[in-house]
Design a protein around this motif. Sequence first.
Motif, PDB file in Angstrom:
ATOM      1  N   ILE A  66       0.620  -1.628   0.085  1.00 31.05           N
ATOM      2  CA  ILE A  66       0.253   0.327   0.145  1.00 31.05           C
ATOM      3  C   ILE A  66       0.889   0.846  -0.088  1.00 31.05           C
ATOM      4  CG2 ILE A  66      -1.613   1.466   1.526  1.00 31.05           C
ATOM      5  CD1 ILE A  66      -2.801  -1.072   2.647  1.00 31.05           C
ATOM      6  N   PRO A  67       0.707   2.468  -1.025  1.00 34.00           N
ATOM      7  CA  PRO A  67       1.894   2.786  -0.930  1.00 34.00           C
ATOM      8  C   PRO A  67       1.273   3.953   0.089  1.00 34.00           C
ATOM      9  CG  PRO A  67       0.036   3.456  -2.437  1.00 34.00           C
ATOM     10  CD  PRO A  67      -0.540   2.031  -2.162  1.00 34.00           C
ATOM     11  N   GLN A  68       2.322   4.928   0.944  1.00 35.32           N
ATOM     12  CA  GLN A  68       2.223   5.660   1.975  1.00 35.32           C
ATOM     13  C   GLN A  68       1.622   7.518   1.507  1.00 35.32           C
ATOM     14  OE1 GLN A  68       3.689   5.777   4.721  1.00 35.32           O
ATOM     15  NE2 GLN A  68       4.110   3.580   3.877  1.00 35.32           N
ATOM     16  N   GLU A  69       1.330   7.689  -0.821  1.00 37.23           N
ATOM     17  CA  GLU A  69       0.831   8.784  -0.731  1.00 37.23           C
ATOM     18  C   GLU A  69      -0.699   9.134   0.187  1.00 37.23           C
ATOM     19  OE1 GLU A  69       2.916   6.585  -2.152  1.00 37.23           O
ATOM     20  OE2 GLU A  69       4.468   8.475  -2.819  1.00 37.23           O
ATOM     21  N   LYS A  70      -1.264   9.657   0.250  1.00 44.94           N
ATOM     22  CA  LYS A  70      -2.535  10.080   1.258  1.00 44.94           C
ATOM     23  C   LYS A  70      -3.000  11.578   1.041  1.00 44.94           C
ATOM     24  CE  LYS A  70      -2.712   8.651   4.841  1.00 44.94           C
ATOM     25  NZ  LYS A  70      -3.478   7.314   6.209  1.00 44.94           N
ATOM     26  N   SER A  71      -3.397  12.800   1.311  1.00 40.39           N
ATOM     27  CA  SER A  71      -3.285  14.023   1.295  1.00 40.39           C
ATOM     28  C   SER A  71      -4.895  14.123   1.763  1.00 40.39           C
ATOM     29  CB  SER A  71      -3.247  14.799   0.059  1.00 40.39           C
ATOM     30  OG  SER A  71      -4.010  14.622  -1.006  1.00 40.39           O
ATOM     31  N   LYS A  72      -4.924  15.606   1.898  1.00 37.93           N
ATOM     32  CA  LYS A  72      -6.217  15.204   2.605  1.00 37.93           C
ATOM     33  C   LYS A  72      -6.503  16.686   2.498  1.00 37.93           C
ATOM     34  CE  LYS A  72      -6.051  14.593   8.165  1.00 37.93           C
ATOM     35  NZ  LYS A  72      -5.348  14.971   9.753  1.00 37.93           N
ATOM     36  N   GLY A  73      -8.031  16.650   2.424  1.00 33.85           N
ATOM     37  CA  GLY A  73      -8.730  18.264   1.468  1.00 33.85           C
ATOM     38  C   GLY A  73      -9.866  19.110   2.138  1.00 33.85           C
ATOM     39  N   PHE A  74     -10.413  19.704   1.752  1.00 39.43           N
ATOM     40  CA  PHE A  74     -12.125  19.642   2.298  1.00 39.43           C
ATOM     41  C   PHE A  74     -12.683  19.726   0.662  1.00 39.43           C
ATOM     42  CE2 PHE A  74      -9.566  22.202   5.178  1.00 39.43           C
ATOM     43  CZ  PHE A  74     -10.782  21.608   6.233  1.00 39.43           C
ATOM     44  N   VAL A  75     -13.718  18.836   1.314  1.00 41.97           N
ATOM     45  CA  VAL A  75     -15.200  18.211  -0.197  1.00 41.97           C
ATOM     46  C   VAL A  75     -16.356  19.376   0.686  1.00 41.97           C
ATOM     47  CG1 VAL A  75     -13.183  16.484  -1.000  1.00 41.97           C
ATOM     48  CG2 VAL A  75     -15.535  16.209   0.707  1.00 41.97           C
ATOM     49  N   GLY A  76     -16.935  19.090   0.080  1.00 40.48           N
ATOM     50  CA  GLY A  76     -18.690  19.317   0.177  1.00 40.48           C
ATOM     51  C   GLY A  76     -19.298  20.776  -0.237  1.00 40.48           C
ATOM     52  N   TYR A  77     -18.608  21.248  -1.190  1.00 40.69           N
ATOM     53  CA  TYR A  77     -18.953  22.117  -1.508  1.00 40.69           C
ATOM     54  C   TYR A  77     -20.455  21.855  -2.771  1.00 40.69           C
ATOM     55  CZ  TYR A  77     -15.268  24.043   1.186  1.00 40.69           C
ATOM     56  OH  TYR A  77     -14.693  23.991   2.272  1.00 40.69           O
ATOM     57  N   SER A  78     -21.674  22.584  -2.058  1.00 40.36           N
ATOM     58  CA  SER A  78     -22.888  22.396  -2.852  1.00 40.36           C
ATOM     59  C   SER A  78     -23.052  23.912  -2.747  1.00 40.36           C
ATOM     60  CB  SER A  78     -23.863  21.893  -2.388  1.00 40.36           C
ATOM     61  OG  SER A  78     -23.651  22.102  -0.657  1.00 40.36           O
ATOM     62  N   ASN A  79     -24.362  23.886  -3.808  1.00 36.67           N
ATOM     63  CA  ASN A  79     -24.168  25.560  -3.653  1.00 36.67           C
ATOM     64  C   ASN A  79     -25.216  25.951  -2.710  1.00 36.67           C
ATOM     65  OD1 ASN A  79     -23.931  24.827  -6.933  1.00 36.67           O
ATOM     66  ND2 ASN A  79     -26.296  25.175  -7.453  1.00 36.67           N
ATOM     67  N   GLU A  80     -25.442  25.334  -1.729  1.00 35.21           N
ATOM     68  CA  GLU A  80     -25.691  26.181  -0.472  1.00 35.21           C
ATOM     69  C   GLU A  80     -24.877  26.098   0.202  1.00 35.21           C
ATOM     70  OE1 GLU A  80     -26.601  23.022  -2.548  1.00 35.21           O
ATOM     71  OE2 GLU A  80     -29.234  23.385  -1.681  1.00 35.21           O
ATOM     72  N   ALA A  81     -23.647  25.248   0.180  1.00 33.30           N
ATOM     73  CA  ALA A  81     -22.392  25.338   1.221  1.00 33.30           C
ATOM     74  C   ALA A  81     -21.514  26.450   0.570  1.00 33.30           C
ATOM     75  CB  ALA A  81     -21.798  24.063   0.941  1.00 33.30           C
ATOM     76  N   ILE A  82     -21.453  26.730  -0.729  1.00 32.95           N
ATOM     77  CA  ILE A  82     -20.871  28.134  -1.169  1.00 32.95           C
ATOM     78  C   ILE A  82     -21.706  28.968   0.019  1.00 32.95           C
ATOM     79  CG2 ILE A  82     -19.719  29.279  -3.359  1.00 32.95           C
ATOM     80  CD1 ILE A  82     -19.929  26.226  -4.640  1.00 32.95           C
ATOM     81  N   ILE A  83     -22.718  29.061  -0.329  1.00 35.92           N
ATOM     82  CA  ILE A  83     -23.956  30.112  -0.134  1.00 35.92           C
ATOM     83  C   ILE A  83     -24.144  30.698   0.953  1.00 35.92           C
ATOM     84  CG2 ILE A  83     -26.082  31.359  -0.161  1.00 35.92           C
ATOM     85  CD1 ILE A  83     -26.311  30.511  -2.785  1.00 35.92           C
ATOM     86  N   ASN A  84     -24.225  29.143   2.287  1.00 35.65           N
ATOM     87  CA  ASN A  84     -23.510  29.511   3.162  1.00 35.65           C
ATOM     88  C   ASN A  84     -22.204  30.613   4.236  1.00 35.65           C
ATOM     89  OD1 ASN A  84     -26.297  28.849   5.534  1.00 35.65           O
ATOM     90  ND2 ASN A  84     -25.667  27.205   4.757  1.00 35.65           N
TER      91      ASN A  84
END
Length: 632
Positions: free
Chosen positions: A398-416
């Motif tokens: 299993i490679p070591q590589e993984k990264s972190k990031g933010f997901v979940g930007y529905s229009n509702e979330a962006i406007i919020n």
Amino acid sequence: SCDFECLSCDAANYKLMEKARNEKIETVWDRAEAMQPQCGFGEMGLCCTNCAMGPCRIVKVSEDGPKKGICGADEDTIASRNLARSIAAGSSAHSDHGRDIAHALYHAAKNPESGYKVKNHKKLISLAKEWGIDTENQDIKDIAANVAKTALEEFGKPFGNLRFIQRAPEDRKKIWNKMNVTPRAIDRDIVEVLHSTHIGCDADYRNIMTTAIRAALSDGWGGSMIGTELSDILFGVPEPHEIEANLGVLKEDEVNLVIHGHEPTLSEAILIAVNDPELIELAKKQGAEGINLVGMCCTGNEIAMRHGIPMAGNFFQQELAIVTGAVDAMVVDVQCIMPALSQVAKCYHTKLITTSPKAKIPGAIHMQFNEEEAIESAKRIVKEAVMNFKNRQGNIFIPQEKSKGFVGYSNEAIINALDKVTNSTAHPSGTVKPLADAIKSGVLRGAVAIVGCNNHKVLHDKGHVELAKELIKNDVLVVTTGCGAYACIKAGLMSKEARGLCGKGLATVCELVNIPPVLHMGSCVDISRILLLLSELAKFMNVDIKDLPVAGAAPEWMSEKALSIGTYVVASGVYTMLGVAPQVTGSDNLTRFLTNDVKDIYGGYFDIESDPKEAAKKIISCIEEKRKILSI
Ligand code: NFS
């Protein structure tokens, strides 16, 4: 070695590519190499197999050779018919996905055995009201059933136009009506492409494209939009949260179940099943620490956006996931599942489990997933994965590589998110005003959607990542979906630290609003979210979508779905940059139509540029041109 760096820009892949080579396992890159040189007729769209007098091909590269098919079809007819059929197939895939979600919503309302429950009542009621469905004193389940039925009727209703068309700006609707491309019913618009491109029917490339554009619009403003909206109702509207991505999310000591494909009806049920205490107990009995569910391709995007499930990899990583030797089951439904998987799985203990009657693969185990008893069928599938843990062989990496990031930007979330930082007394909350202000003031120069697949014709992920980096450096906000979203999160572009890569304006916006410069908006059907955001923005600014300083890009696209998307995006008024040329270049007329003539009609048009830096330049100059016209 440079060997692998020339094929992918994701370091997680290198050791697995080497492992595959050592273990004599063929991957997509090997097959692409073996395919060279690729057929010139096909590449230019000049091979016709629409009838049994053929195959016919048009010779373009020299004076000699046929210039017409046996029926007399010329290069324009042949290339446009081929393109139209691909668009229809892409529209079918998205729309059939939408239809399945509508069926699941109906089951949630009417059939407790299914295990589905309507999660977002607010969005359900708002859609019911939009569609004129009675909500006063009605049971929520009846409202859900009526919304589901109404959605299902959109596929084959005999009269009228698609309901979601009403969401577009007035000017856009006028253009569509004038051009006779306003979609009517999803199945009807797709069938009409198949009919009119049958031998001896439509021979006029412009008219063929009219029919194809209507079918594409019935995807974006129909099937895909139904898919997204009803998924939000059924499974919840995505909200921002941090997750992990890349093949490093696989775990040595847990049962690894990779869910791959597209429809959240399956992945949501699998998610419930992997949390079942009995199955977790069973996993422990097999010697595992637990069950590790990870996602691949768009179904991975769906459960990452809604539930924080890690995103294991995109289209070109599906074989490599199995090459780790640590995947106990890869569970697939429909779309973008390489038939090659069963060959790769054979070399390891991995069980490849197909679940849809629409997609069986020789060599895989078929375990039918039934929406009528969704959770129960999901549990059977998860059990199969759990019981396979003990069969792991020694060759695990299993490679070591993984990264972190933010997901979940529905229009509702962006406007919020935007609402939180603006003075709520200055404007009513829940509008796109803050976004419009940031664009008007020039802090943000514009926004670009980077979407689509992986394709061996572009170095894996580089098309997405390099383009995104160039754009954010120039104060252009990037939104992304599909396999492009995987490329961006793996490269760290969805982290807060990515602000360091932005121009000053975008960095300030990200800081203030607390967002990354590249926003994950979901799966490919969720490009309908982007259409809606653009519509709201255009309406708010009193312009049409074509006037906005925005663009679309599909740097590594390959699927027919992507062709449908590109076509509805262009017909919705958006300039669209492709990193790979579609198979149309054998027809000068059709190529000119797509890259030039459509601009005067729809405002949007296609451009083709494989170098991400050059593509960024062209996109930015298009954005600046729009700003000039708007005098902002
Ligand atoms: Ni989109 Fe999703 Fe990926 Fe391309 Fe396939 S997974 S629906 S088609 S390959 S982006």
